[in-house]
Design a protein around this motif. Structure first.
Motif, PDB file in Angstrom:
ATOM      1  N   THR A  11       0.814  -1.207   0.000  1.00  0.00           N
ATOM      2  CA  THR A  11       0.000   0.000   0.000  1.00  0.00           C
ATOM      3  C   THR A  11       0.854   1.266   0.000  1.00  0.00           C
ATOM      4  N   GLU A  12       1.947   1.254   0.738  1.00  0.00           N
ATOM      5  CA  GLU A  12       2.843   2.420   0.770  1.00  0.00           C
ATOM      6  C   GLU A  12       3.369   2.734  -0.622  1.00  0.00           C
ATOM      7  N   LEU A  13       3.737   1.685  -1.346  1.00  0.00           N
ATOM      8  CA  LEU A  13       4.273   1.849  -2.689  1.00  0.00           C
ATOM      9  C   LEU A  13       3.220   2.440  -3.626  1.00  0.00           C
ATOM     10  N   GLU A  14       2.012   1.906  -3.571  1.00  0.00           N
ATOM     11  CA  GLU A  14       0.928   2.431  -4.414  1.00  0.00           C
ATOM     12  C   GLU A  14       0.604   3.872  -4.052  1.00  0.00           C
ATOM     13  N   GLU A  15       0.569   4.174  -2.772  1.00  0.00           N
ATOM     14  CA  GLU A  15       0.287   5.543  -2.321  1.00  0.00           C
ATOM     15  C   GLU A  15       1.375   6.502  -2.801  1.00  0.00           C
ATOM     16  N   PHE A  16       2.623   6.066  -2.719  1.00  0.00           N
ATOM     17  CA  PHE A  16       3.738   6.885  -3.208  1.00  0.00           C
ATOM     18  C   PHE A  16       3.584   7.157  -4.705  1.00  0.00           C
ATOM     19  N   ALA A  17       3.304   6.115  -5.486  1.00  0.00           N
ATOM     20  CA  ALA A  17       3.144   6.256  -6.937  1.00  0.00           C
ATOM     21  C   ALA A  17       1.988   7.203  -7.264  1.00  0.00           C
ATOM     22  N   ALA A  53       3.172   1.255 -11.331  1.00  0.00           N
ATOM     23  CA  ALA A  53       2.897   2.469 -12.115  1.00  0.00           C
ATOM     24  C   ALA A  53       1.736   2.229 -13.070  1.00  0.00           C
ATOM     25  N   THR A  54       1.731   1.093 -13.736  1.00  0.00           N
ATOM     26  CA  THR A  54       0.660   0.764 -14.675  1.00  0.00           C
ATOM     27  C   THR A  54      -0.686   0.703 -13.966  1.00  0.00           C
ATOM     28  N   ARG A 107       0.199  10.061 -20.332  1.00  0.00           N
ATOM     29  CA  ARG A 107       0.444   8.834 -19.561  1.00  0.00           C
ATOM     30  C   ARG A 107       1.933   8.495 -19.583  1.00  0.00           C
ATOM     31  N   ALA A 108       2.566   8.649 -20.742  1.00  0.00           N
ATOM     32  CA  ALA A 108       3.995   8.343 -20.883  1.00  0.00           C
ATOM     33  C   ALA A 108       4.842   9.240 -19.979  1.00  0.00           C
TER      34      ALA A 108
END
Length: 171
Positions: free
Chosen positions: A12-18, A50-51, A33-34
């Motif tokens: 979750t931390e990683l997704e929140e950061f992204a 990221a995707t 998007r690129a």
């Protein structure tokens, strides 16, 4: 203090950061998007994360390459006076695929508009060239238009027309 990269983050931390990286980048204007994917990669966000984040942002309408491309074309035409070929190159640099770029350029750029934009560029520059030989004026103005992506036929036609009108005004 804000994190600079995603190194050491998981789940979750990683997704929140992204998501934060993407939303920060979208704060001032639309992005492709690129572009967002590139920024996330520089911040060490794994591609699959990221995707997933970009897919979600696209679903809710925060990332839209077509909207970005249309806005980019309108802005670059208005501010820089760029012609269709130069706009296509810029869209490619922004990560917009060629098919979408063609569609947007077909919709947003017309021949009359391009001719008018070229004419405005020439008219803005012409006063600084007064007193120079017509050949020098022609070369400099055509060069200006060429750097903006205009074809030589459009450039020389617009420059000839403007120089002829300027000569008529003097007489």
């Amino acid at each position: 203090m804000a994190r600079r990269t995603a190194e050491g983050l998981t789940g979750t931390e990683l997704e929140e950061f992204a998501r934060t990286v993407a939303l920060d980048r979208l704060t001032d204007r639309d992005r492709s998007r690129a572009d967002l994917a590139t920024v996330m990669a520089k911040k060490a966000v794994p591609e699959e994360v990221a995707t997933a984040v970009l897919d979600r942002l696209e679903t809710v309408g925060l990332v839209d390459d077509e909207r970005f491309a249309r806005t980019w074309v309108e802005s670059r035409q208005r501010v820089k006076g760029l012609a269709r070929p130069a706009l296509a190159v810029e869209l490619r640099r922004q990560g917009i695929d060629d098919e979408l770029a063609r569609t947007v350029l077909d919709d947003e750029v017309d021949t009359d508009g391009e001719h008018q934009a070229a004419r405005q560029l020439v008219e803005r520059r012409l006063p600084s060239l007064r007193g120079l030989d017509r050949t020098v004026q022609m070369r400099r103005l055509a060069g200006l238009l060429a750097r903006k992506g205009y074809s030589s036929s459009v450039a020389f036609a617009v420059v000839r027309e403007a120089l002829d009108e300027a000569a008529d005004d003097i007489e």
